[in-house]
Motif scaffolding. Structure first.
Motif, PDB file in Angstrom:
ATOM      1  N   ASP A   1       1.178  -1.680   0.368  1.00 13.31           N
ATOM      2  CA  ASP A   1       0.429  -0.089  -0.197  1.00 13.31           C
ATOM      3  C   ASP A   1       1.082   1.537   0.169  1.00 13.31           C
ATOM      4  O   ASP A   1       0.643   2.140  -0.559  1.00 13.31           O
ATOM      5  N   VAL A   2       1.998   0.937   0.576  1.00 11.62           N
ATOM      6  CA  VAL A   2       2.919   2.639   0.730  1.00 11.62           C
ATOM      7  C   VAL A   2       2.939   2.635  -0.428  1.00 11.62           C
ATOM      8  O   VAL A   2       3.351   3.711  -0.860  1.00 11.62           O
ATOM      9  N   PHE A   3       3.898   1.917  -1.205  1.00 15.83           N
ATOM     10  CA  PHE A   3       4.156   1.640  -2.966  1.00 15.83           C
ATOM     11  C   PHE A   3       3.527   2.208  -3.478  1.00 15.83           C
ATOM     12  O   PHE A   3       3.744   2.630  -5.307  1.00 15.83           O
ATOM     13  N   GLN A   4       2.308   2.331  -3.782  1.00 14.06           N
ATOM     14  CA  GLN A   4       0.570   2.750  -4.294  1.00 14.06           C
ATOM     15  C   GLN A   4       0.471   3.980  -3.435  1.00 14.06           C
ATOM     16  O   GLN A   4      -0.767   4.011  -4.389  1.00 14.06           O
ATOM     17  N   ASP A   5       0.561   4.563  -2.688  1.00 16.28           N
ATOM     18  CA  ASP A   5       0.031   5.508  -2.038  1.00 16.28           C
ATOM     19  C   ASP A   5       0.786   7.154  -3.220  1.00 16.28           C
ATOM     20  O   ASP A   5       2.173   7.013  -3.192  1.00 16.28           O
ATOM     21  N   LYS A   6      -0.102   7.088  -3.872  1.00 19.41           N
ATOM     22  CA  LYS A   6       0.545   9.025  -4.043  1.00 19.41           C
ATOM     23  C   LYS A   6       0.884   9.730  -2.825  1.00 19.41           C
ATOM     24  O   LYS A   6       1.898  10.834  -3.290  1.00 19.41           O
ATOM     25  N   SER A   7       0.361   9.773  -2.123  1.00 23.50           N
ATOM     26  CA  SER A   7       1.169  11.363  -0.658  1.00 23.50           C
ATOM     27  C   SER A   7       2.346  10.709  -0.386  1.00 23.50           C
ATOM     28  O   SER A   7       3.196  11.629  -0.445  1.00 23.50           O
ATOM     29  N   PHE A   8       2.134   9.243  -0.720  1.00 21.61           N
ATOM     30  CA  PHE A   8       3.970   8.544  -0.084  1.00 21.61           C
ATOM     31  C   PHE A   8       5.234   8.954  -1.267  1.00 21.61           C
ATOM     32  O   PHE A   8       6.773   9.729  -0.771  1.00 21.61           O
ATOM     33  N   TYR A   9       4.548   8.977  -2.761  1.00 16.45           N
ATOM     34  CA  TYR A   9       5.737  10.174  -3.875  1.00 16.45           C
ATOM     35  C   TYR A   9       6.120  11.311  -3.454  1.00 16.45           C
ATOM     36  O   TYR A   9       7.302  11.351  -3.651  1.00 16.45           O
ATOM     37  N   MET A  10       4.625  11.920  -3.135  1.00 19.16           N
ATOM     38  CA  MET A  10       4.691  13.311  -3.103  1.00 19.16           C
ATOM     39  C   MET A  10       5.322  13.792  -1.980  1.00 19.16           C
ATOM     40  O   MET A  10       6.353  14.717  -1.792  1.00 19.16           O
ATOM     41  N   SER A  11       5.305  13.084  -1.924  1.00 13.81           N
ATOM     42  CA  SER A  11       6.431  13.698   0.552  1.00 13.81           C
ATOM     43  C   SER A  11       8.160  13.198   0.385  1.00 13.81           C
ATOM     44  O   SER A  11       8.806  13.986   0.720  1.00 13.81           O
ATOM     45  N   MET A  12       8.106  11.919  -0.790  1.00 12.58           N
ATOM     46  CA  MET A  12       9.827  11.730  -0.933  1.00 12.58           C
ATOM     47  C   MET A  12       9.816  12.174  -2.120  1.00 12.58           C
ATOM     48  O   MET A  12      10.820  13.680  -1.580  1.00 12.58           O
ATOM     49  N   PHE A  13       9.498  13.125  -3.014  1.00 15.47           N
ATOM     50  CA  PHE A  13       9.592  14.701  -3.636  1.00 15.47           C
ATOM     51  C   PHE A  13       9.995  15.021  -2.193  1.00 15.47           C
ATOM     52  O   PHE A  13      11.132  16.153  -3.090  1.00 15.47           O
ATOM     53  N   ARG A  14       9.285  16.157  -1.590  1.00 20.35           N
ATOM     54  CA  ARG A  14       9.655  16.898  -0.316  1.00 20.35           C
ATOM     55  C   ARG A  14      10.437  16.442   0.375  1.00 20.35           C
ATOM     56  O   ARG A  14      11.363  17.772   0.481  1.00 20.35           O
ATOM     57  N   THR A  15      10.760  15.669   0.287  1.00 20.68           N
ATOM     58  CA  THR A  15      11.891  15.409   1.224  1.00 20.68           C
ATOM     59  C   THR A  15      13.191  15.342   0.618  1.00 20.68           C
ATOM     60  O   THR A  15      14.047  15.502   1.225  1.00 20.68           O
ATOM     61  N   ALA A  16      12.745  14.732  -0.799  1.00 19.47           N
ATOM     62  CA  ALA A  16      14.303  15.042  -1.140  1.00 19.47           C
ATOM     63  C   ALA A  16      14.697  15.965  -1.755  1.00 19.47           C
ATOM     64  O   ALA A  16      16.056  16.991  -1.455  1.00 19.47           O
ATOM     65  N   LEU A  17      14.022  17.373  -2.082  1.00 12.94           N
ATOM     66  CA  LEU A  17      13.985  18.946  -2.553  1.00 12.94           C
ATOM     67  C   LEU A  17      14.611  19.026  -0.736  1.00 12.94           C
ATOM     68  O   LEU A  17      15.767  20.009  -0.931  1.00 12.94           O
ATOM     69  N   TYR A  18      13.909  18.812  -0.052  1.00 16.76           N
ATOM     70  CA  TYR A  18      13.966  19.308   1.523  1.00 16.76           C
ATOM     71  C   TYR A  18      15.859  18.984   2.002  1.00 16.76           C
ATOM     72  O   TYR A  18      17.087  19.689   2.051  1.00 16.76           O
ATOM     73  N   VAL A  19      16.356  17.847   2.048  1.00 16.09           N
ATOM     74  CA  VAL A  19      17.311  17.332   2.366  1.00 16.09           C
ATOM     75  C   VAL A  19      18.565  17.919   0.848  1.00 16.09           C
ATOM     76  O   VAL A  19      19.762  18.019   1.631  1.00 16.09           O
ATOM     77  N   GLY A  20      18.213  17.861  -0.114  1.00  9.32           N
ATOM     78  CA  GLY A  20      18.824  18.413  -1.176  1.00  9.32           C
ATOM     79  C   GLY A  20      19.382  19.846  -1.748  1.00  9.32           C
ATOM     80  O   GLY A  20      20.607  19.852  -0.866  1.00  9.32           O
TER      81      GLY A  20
END
Length: 307
Positions: A76-95
């Motif tokens: 379910d985690v890998f099918q959740d769009k909110s997970f991918y959006m949060s990962m994108f924001r996390t990557a931007l925040y971290v990078g």
């Protein structure tokens, strides 16, 4: 008779000596038992319980008898769009954040390393932000960024600019929390890189000077290669810390406005403690841990590369 007594005494002595030898050989492991027990209680048990939660549909409505669902939550985690959006924001925040911290930290470390007077005072002042609790940092900057009473907007009005709703704007909220994170954790990069600069040998720099190398050439071909391992270790530590950051973002924006600053840690908190979907939250925590582990593994491998 006397011989038998002598033999029995010798056997007792040998037995006692063998016991002492056995204890002496294993005393280091025996002394580790209390620490190992505490580590099991405070580390392995929570980790094991997290895996247990992720295998069950444990929600607010199934607290007494949660059904076993296997790996469904992971899927379910890998099918959740909110997970991918949060990962994108996390990557931007971290990078962006870690890059800025490395840039400013290295710049400050190079400057302080060259100082002849006031070295200790400068180091102490630059390390201070790192010593403040992240929650306190979040509260402090929340007051600074306040639209009506904040110092930041007050200074903008003095300069003739319009006020900015930094923490309630979809486009400005994430850059604002990145700036706050950079303000606090540049100190960490600074102190680790300064320690690395202090430990470098003088001979390569003297050889570069004798060969007529410029300051930029010395930095690129001498300082950076010698600092490679220290830079990588600093990046690994800050990347891991930035990925799991929660307190600053929660205090500043709570993941808002909307989901503009909802990183993976904030999403995990929302799923587990707002929606009360504890099984999904545990699965998300496992996925996040694996991602951080993979990133750290690749970074640590580069420490031992020849390039």
């Amino acid at each position: 008779m006397q011989q038998n007594k002598t033999m029995s005494a010798s056997n007792r002595a040998l037995g006692k000596g063998s016991i002492l030898t056995w204890l002496d050989e294993r005393i280091r492991f025996i002394l580790l038992i209390p620490a190992f027990t505490i580590m099991v209680l405070i580390f392995f048990y929570p980790v094991g319980y997290t895996f247990y939660l992720s295998f069950h549909d444990w929600t607010f409505f199934t607290l007494t008898d949660p059904p076993f669902i296997g790996l469904q939550h992971i899927l379910d985690v890998f099918q959740d769009k909110s997970f991918y959006m949060s990962m994108f924001r996390t990557a931007l925040y971290v990078g962006v954040g870690v890059f800025l911290q490395l840039f400013f930290g290295f710049t400050l470390a190079l400057a302080v390393n060259r100082m002849k007077i006031g070295h200790g005072v400068a180091t102490t002042l630059l390390v201070l932000p790192m010593m403040v609790t992240p929650v306190v940092v979040g509260l402090m900057w929340k007051f600074i960024f306040d639209y009506n009473f904040g110092v930041f907007n007050y200074m903008l009005t003095l300069l003739g600019f319009e006020k900015l709703a930094l923490l309630s704007s979809n486009s400005l909220a994430l850059p604002s929390i990145i700036m706050v994170d950079t303000w606090q954790w540049t100190s960490f990069m600074f102190i680790t890189l300064l320690a690395g600069l202090k430990s470098l040998p003088n001979e390569p720099f003297e050889a570069a000077k004798m060969d007529g190398a410029t300051a930029w050439q010395t930095f690129c071909h001498v300082t950076l290669p010698l600092m490679k391992r220290i830079i990588i270790v600093s990046l690994v530590l800050r990347t891991a810390g930035s990925i799991k950051v929660f307190d600053q973002i929660f205090v500043l924006t709570g993941g808002g406005p909307g989901t503009a600053t909802e990183t993976t840690s904030i999403l995990l908190h929302r799923k587990a403690f707002v929606d009360f979907d504890f099984g999904y939250g545990a699965a998300l925590a496992i996925v996040l841990t694996v991602i951080v582990g993979i990133i750290c593994w690749f970074a640590i491998r580069s420490l031992y590369s020849e390039k």
